[in-house]
Each structure stands twice: as structure tokens, then as C-alpha cells.
Design a protein around this motif. Structure first.
Motif, PDB file in Angstrom:
ATOM      1  N   LEU A 130      -3.047   3.730  -0.557  1.00 17.10           N
ATOM      2  CA  LEU A 130      -4.002   3.222  -1.549  1.00 17.10           C
ATOM      3  C   LEU A 130      -4.952   2.198  -0.946  1.00 17.10           C
ATOM      4  O   LEU A 130      -6.158   2.203  -1.237  1.00 17.10           O
ATOM      5  CB  LEU A 130      -3.252   2.604  -2.730  1.00 17.10           C
ATOM      6  N   ILE A 131      -4.444   1.304  -0.106  1.00 14.87           N
ATOM      7  CA  ILE A 131      -5.320   0.284   0.459  1.00 14.87           C
ATOM      8  C   ILE A 131      -6.275   0.887   1.486  1.00 14.87           C
ATOM      9  O   ILE A 131      -7.434   0.464   1.598  1.00 14.87           O
ATOM     10  CB  ILE A 131      -4.516  -0.891   1.063  1.00 14.87           C
ATOM     11  N   VAL A 132      -5.826   1.907   2.206  1.00 18.63           N
ATOM     12  CA  VAL A 132      -6.721   2.583   3.152  1.00 18.63           C
ATOM     13  C   VAL A 132      -7.831   3.307   2.389  1.00 18.63           C
ATOM     14  O   VAL A 132      -9.002   3.253   2.786  1.00 18.63           O
ATOM     15  CB  VAL A 132      -5.943   3.564   4.051  1.00 18.63           C
ATOM     16  N   VAL A 133      -7.492   3.947   1.287  1.00 20.96           N
ATOM     17  CA  VAL A 133      -8.508   4.608   0.453  1.00 20.96           C
ATOM     18  C   VAL A 133      -9.520   3.577  -0.048  1.00 20.96           C
ATOM     19  O   VAL A 133     -10.735   3.840  -0.065  1.00 20.96           O
ATOM     20  CB  VAL A 133      -7.840   5.338  -0.740  1.00 20.96           C
ATOM     21  N   PHE A 134      -9.033   2.411  -0.461  1.00 22.60           N
ATOM     22  CA  PHE A 134      -9.930   1.350  -0.946  1.00 22.60           C
ATOM     23  C   PHE A 134     -10.911   0.915   0.145  1.00 22.60           C
ATOM     24  O   PHE A 134     -12.131   0.886  -0.074  1.00 22.60           O
ATOM     25  CB  PHE A 134      -9.105   0.150  -1.420  1.00 22.60           C
ATOM     26  N   GLU A 183      -6.431   5.750  11.255  1.00 25.89           N
ATOM     27  CA  GLU A 183      -6.530   5.772  12.713  1.00 25.89           C
ATOM     28  C   GLU A 183      -7.215   4.519  13.218  1.00 25.89           C
ATOM     29  O   GLU A 183      -6.820   3.953  14.247  1.00 25.89           O
ATOM     30  CB  GLU A 183      -7.307   7.011  13.172  1.00 25.89           C
ATOM     31  N   TYR A 184      -8.231   4.072  12.490  1.00 27.38           N
ATOM     32  CA  TYR A 184      -8.940   2.835  12.880  1.00 27.38           C
ATOM     33  C   TYR A 184      -7.991   1.646  12.840  1.00 27.38           C
ATOM     34  O   TYR A 184      -7.916   0.857  13.794  1.00 27.38           O
ATOM     35  CB  TYR A 184     -10.128   2.599  11.956  1.00 27.38           C
ATOM     36  N   PHE A 185      -7.277   1.508  11.738  1.00 27.04           N
ATOM     37  CA  PHE A 185      -6.387   0.358  11.601  1.00 27.04           C
ATOM     38  C   PHE A 185      -5.283   0.367  12.670  1.00 27.04           C
ATOM     39  O   PHE A 185      -4.941  -0.695  13.216  1.00 27.04           O
ATOM     40  CB  PHE A 185      -5.763   0.323  10.201  1.00 27.04           C
ATOM     41  N   LYS A 186      -4.786   1.546  12.980  1.00 32.28           N
ATOM     42  CA  LYS A 186      -3.735   1.621  14.006  1.00 32.28           C
ATOM     43  C   LYS A 186      -4.273   1.339  15.405  1.00 32.28           C
ATOM     44  O   LYS A 186      -3.501   1.023  16.318  1.00 32.28           O
ATOM     45  CB  LYS A 186      -3.061   2.997  13.973  1.00 32.28           C
ATOM     46  N   ALA A 224     -11.914 -11.896  14.031  1.00 28.24           N
ATOM     47  CA  ALA A 224     -11.584 -11.280  12.744  1.00 28.24           C
ATOM     48  C   ALA A 224     -12.798 -10.568  12.152  1.00 28.24           C
ATOM     49  O   ALA A 224     -12.709  -9.419  11.690  1.00 28.24           O
ATOM     50  CB  ALA A 224     -11.084 -12.345  11.776  1.00 28.24           C
ATOM     51  N   LEU A 225     -13.948 -11.209  12.186  1.00 27.60           N
ATOM     52  CA  LEU A 225     -15.164 -10.655  11.578  1.00 27.60           C
ATOM     53  C   LEU A 225     -15.665  -9.414  12.312  1.00 27.60           C
ATOM     54  O   LEU A 225     -16.277  -8.530  11.701  1.00 27.60           O
ATOM     55  CB  LEU A 225     -16.260 -11.720  11.543  1.00 27.60           C
ATOM     56  N   GLU A 226     -15.403  -9.331  13.607  1.00 27.74           N
ATOM     57  CA  GLU A 226     -15.841  -8.173  14.385  1.00 27.74           C
ATOM     58  C   GLU A 226     -15.151  -6.881  13.943  1.00 27.74           C
ATOM     59  O   GLU A 226     -15.593  -5.783  14.268  1.00 27.74           O
ATOM     60  CB  GLU A 226     -15.573  -8.398  15.881  1.00 27.74           C
ATOM     61  N   LYS A 227     -14.093  -6.998  13.156  1.00 30.48           N
ATOM     62  CA  LYS A 227     -13.350  -5.817  12.705  1.00 30.48           C
ATOM     63  C   LYS A 227     -13.958  -5.199  11.439  1.00 30.48           C
ATOM     64  O   LYS A 227     -13.455  -4.197  10.939  1.00 30.48           O
ATOM     65  CB  LYS A 227     -11.881  -6.186  12.473  1.00 30.48           C
ATOM     66  N   TYR A 228     -15.037  -5.811  10.947  1.00 28.28           N
ATOM     67  CA  TYR A 228     -15.705  -5.320   9.742  1.00 28.28           C
ATOM     68  C   TYR A 228     -17.140  -4.910  10.072  1.00 28.28           C
ATOM     69  O   TYR A 228     -17.793  -5.534  10.912  1.00 28.28           O
ATOM     70  CB  TYR A 228     -15.737  -6.411   8.658  1.00 28.28           C
ATOM     71  N   PRO A 229     -17.656  -3.880   9.392  1.00 31.38           N
ATOM     72  CA  PRO A 229     -19.053  -3.498   9.609  1.00 31.38           C
ATOM     73  C   PRO A 229     -19.993  -4.598   9.122  1.00 31.38           C
ATOM     74  O   PRO A 229     -19.723  -5.255   8.103  1.00 31.38           O
ATOM     75  CB  PRO A 229     -19.206  -2.217   8.775  1.00 31.38           C
ATOM     76  N   SER A 288     -13.510   3.456   1.006  1.00 31.73           N
ATOM     77  CA  SER A 288     -14.590   3.547   0.022  1.00 31.73           C
ATOM     78  C   SER A 288     -15.671   2.505   0.290  1.00 31.73           C
ATOM     79  O   SER A 288     -16.819   2.668  -0.144  1.00 31.73           O
ATOM     80  CB  SER A 288     -14.031   3.370  -1.400  1.00 31.73           C
ATOM     81  N   LEU A 289     -15.315   1.442   1.002  1.00 27.14           N
ATOM     82  CA  LEU A 289     -16.286   0.397   1.357  1.00 27.14           C
ATOM     83  C   LEU A 289     -17.096   0.792   2.583  1.00 27.14           C
ATOM     84  O   LEU A 289     -18.287   0.480   2.680  1.00 27.14           O
ATOM     85  CB  LEU A 289     -15.555  -0.924   1.627  1.00 27.14           C
ATOM     86  N   ASP A 290     -16.435   1.481   3.519  1.00 25.77           N
ATOM     87  CA  ASP A 290     -17.115   1.981   4.718  1.00 25.77           C
ATOM     88  C   ASP A 290     -16.246   3.068   5.349  1.00 25.77           C
ATOM     89  O   ASP A 290     -15.033   2.858   5.521  1.00 25.77           O
ATOM     90  CB  ASP A 290     -17.347   0.857   5.728  1.00 25.77           C
ATOM     91  N   PRO A 291     -16.833   4.208   5.707  1.00 24.99           N
ATOM     92  CA  PRO A 291     -16.038   5.316   6.259  1.00 24.99           C
ATOM     93  C   PRO A 291     -15.379   5.016   7.603  1.00 24.99           C
ATOM     94  O   PRO A 291     -14.513   5.774   8.042  1.00 24.99           O
ATOM     95  CB  PRO A 291     -17.063   6.450   6.392  1.00 24.99           C
TER      96      PRO A 291
END
Length: 348
Positions: free
Chosen positions: A328-332, A343-346, A169-174, A335-338
Motif C-alpha cells: 500500500l505504501i509503495v502504491v501511494f 525495486e527503487y526502494f530496495k 535524504a532529499l536526493e532520494k526524492y524527485p 502515485s506521487l512519482d513513477p
């Protein structure tokens, strides 16, 4: 007279023969000349082909030499990095995208930063994924009063599986985002608040996840989704989520039914279903529990976008209000990391 006549005829025939023979010889000479010209052209073309092939071969050799030099240079850089940092860091670098690695190796500061991230993750995985309920693991205000927080340590047989799930799970975040926001992740056998069992919860800087074993329904997917669900609350509360825009997607006059208790009332009342429901989709919600609070509504999307399931995106794209909330959630997150794009989530 007859004899002279034959001489005349013979003379005429001889002249005709001589002219014909002369013309024939000229044709032979012309053919021989053409054959010579053709042979010369053929030889010239063959030489051109040979020269072109030779030039291409020389270019290939040069390119191979350059590639070998680059590979050697890369290997030398990795050898130096291994000497300066560790073999584990080198092995990690060798798993990265080749183009990214090539750029990275050209910048000592970038290598140092990458190592800091690598070291932070390893330290976090070792020390900050916690499986015991010993001590005051919850904020002090959660003990006593109405919350009355209680928890049981994870069974030893579930530790390795739980750690692996959390690392996935953590590997999916910068790394920088985790480093800035997340203090600890707790995986526990059970948790209870307000006298109600919880599958997960969160504080301002930590995530708490329950795991009572696969037989009790705590599969790898359920546990990972719970982490993303709860961590989205941590991000929302720390990074500023546009809740006003989110609420505006809901039907006119809609009111979340359990904002007073944050969802505990919904659980007690048996109104916490997390089964996808088309009737809920029409109104802009994934399932019943999402109607309890704006945070639980947001959480319902977060737990799904980080799993990358095609069926989820197909469902959302079939309902206008769900699509608006997904945007809206993708925009949020973006804003935390580009790196966070649709496309990333999919692709997860």
C-alpha cells in the motif's frame, strides 16, 4: 626356336613396361593437377579472410569515428551549456547517466527544466535547511494553548553534519515533488510539545528534526530516518493517502490507542517503543509506537523503505500483514512519482 621364344618374351615384357609407365605418368599428372587446385583454393580462402578482416577493420574505424564525433558533439553541447548556465551545472550534468544525458542534450527545453531543478535544489539546500529556532518557526497555533511549542537552535558543531544528512535524504526524492510540497526543513537541538521532547514533527509544508549529537544517540541514520518519517506525514496530508485500505489490514476490532493526541499520549505513557517486535509483526505493525495512530503506523514504514536495508524487507516479507502494508505504501509513493517502485526502494 629358342631364340624366337626369347624375342616373344622380351616383347611381352616391353609392352607391360610401357603400359605401366604410361599409367604412372597419368597418376603424376593427376597429382600435379590436384596440387594446383588445392593451392588455388588455399589462395582464394586466404584472400577471402584478408578481405573480411579488412572490411571489419573499416567498420571498426567508422564506428570509432562516429563515437568520436558523438563525443565531440556532446562536449560541444556541454561547452555551450556551461557558457549559457554555469560550470557547476555542467559538472552536475556530467554525473548523470550517459543515456539520459544524451537524450537530455537533444532537447533544449529539457535542459532548461533540468537547470531549473538544479538551481532550485541548490537554493533550497542553501536557504531552506534551517538550523536556528529564532522567530516563529512553528505554525502560530502551536504556541501557547495545550501544545506550547518550544525549541532550541542547533549547536554550531552539528550544522555541517546535519546539512549533509538532509541533502542525502532529499536526493532520494524527485525535485518536482519537493518543489511542490516542501517549504523548509528545520534541524534543531531539541523540540518540546505538550511538555514532551520530540525527535521530529511536521507541519503542512515543513519538517522538523532534532539532533542533540551522536553521543545522545542522534546518528546519521537516526536523523535521516526521522526526516523520511516526518515527510511521509506531509505527503499524506497533502496528497491523499488511502487510510481506509490501510486500516483494513489491521486485525478485526483493532483500534489505534492514541488518535486523540496524535502520539503525544503514547510518548507520555511510555508506549512509544520503536524496536522491531515479532509480536507486533504478526498483527501488522513494525513496533509498539505504530499502534498509536494510523499516521505513525505509516511513518514507521516510510522511515524504513527510504533506507533500503535488506533486513527490513526480509522481515516485512515474512509477515503477510506487513507485506500488505508495504504494498500500500509503495502504491501511494508511486502515485506521487513513477520512480517510486519496490525495486527503487530496495536499491537505496
Amino acid at each position: 626356336m629358342k631364340r624366337n621364344k626369347w624375342y616373344i618374351i622380351l616383347s611381352v615384357l616391353t609392352i607391360i613396361f610401357l603400359f605401366s609407365f604410361s599409367a604412372l605418368c597419368s597418376d603424376w599428372e593427376a597429382t600435379d593437377g590436384e596440387e594446383v587446385d588445392i593451392e588455388e583454393e588455399t589462395i582464394t580462402e586466404e584472400k577471402a579472410v584478408e578481405e573480411e578482416a579488412k572490411e571489419e577493420e573499416e567498420v571498426d574505424v567508422e564506428e570509432e569515428a562516429e563515437e568520436e564525433a558523438e563525443e565531440l558533439s556532446s562536449e560541444e553541447n556541454l561547452d555551450e551549456i556551461q557558457h549559457q548556465y554555469s560550470i557547476e551545472f555542467r559538472q552536475y550534468l556530467e554525473t548523470l547517466d550517459e543515456d539520459y544525458l544524451e537524450t537530455l542534450l537533444d532537447d533544449d527545453n529539457a535542459v532548461k527544466q533540468e537547470y531549473d531543478f538544479f538551481d532550485w535544489r541548490n537554493t533550497f539546500y542553501e536557504n531552506n535547511i534551517i538550523f536556528t529556532a529564532d522567530g516563529n518557526i512553528f505554525p502560530s497555533s502551536w504556541y501557547g494553548s495545550g501544545i506550547d511549542a518550544k525549541a532550541e537552535s542547533l549547536s554550531e558543531g552539528e550544522v555541517e553534519r546535519s546539512k549533509s544528512i538532509m541533502m542525502t535524504a532529499l536526493e532520494k526524492y524527485p525535485t518536482q515533488l519537493l518543489k511542490n510540497i516542501l517549504k523548509n526543513v528545520y534541524v534543531l537541538n531539541s523540540m518540546k510539545f505538550y511538555g514532551v521532547n520530540y525527535g521530529g514533527t511536521n507541519s503542512l509544508d515543513s519538517v522538523y528534526v532534532a539532533n542533540d549529537g551522536v553521543k545522545m544517540g542522534y546518528t546519521d541514520i537516526v536523523i535521516e530516518k526521522t526526516f523520511h518519517h516526518e515527510f511521509s506525514s506531509v505527503l499524506k496530508n497533502n496528497c491523499g493517502f488511502d487510510e481506509t485500505a490501510w486500516r483494513q489490514v489491521n486485525p478485526a476490532g483493532f483500534v489505534y490507542f492514541d488518535e486523540a493526541t496524535g502520539g503525544a499520549g503514547a510518548i507520555k505513557a511510555g508506549k512509544a517503543s520503536q524496536v522491531f517486535d515479532p509480536k507486533e509483526h504478526e498483527m501488522g505493525f513494525l513496533y509498539e509506537y505504530a499502534e498509536s495512530t494510523p499516521e505513525n503506523d505509516l511513518n514507521s514504514f516510510a522511515e524504513n523503505i527510504f533506507m533500503g536495508e535488506e533486513s527490513f524487507f526480509d522481515t516485512v516479507e515474512s509477515y503477510e500483514k506487513l507485506q500488505e502494508k508495504l504494498n500500500l505504501i509503495v502504491v501511494f509513493y508511486n502515485s506521487l512519482d513513477p520512480m517510486f517502485t519496490i525495486e527503487y526502494f530496495k536499491s537505496l
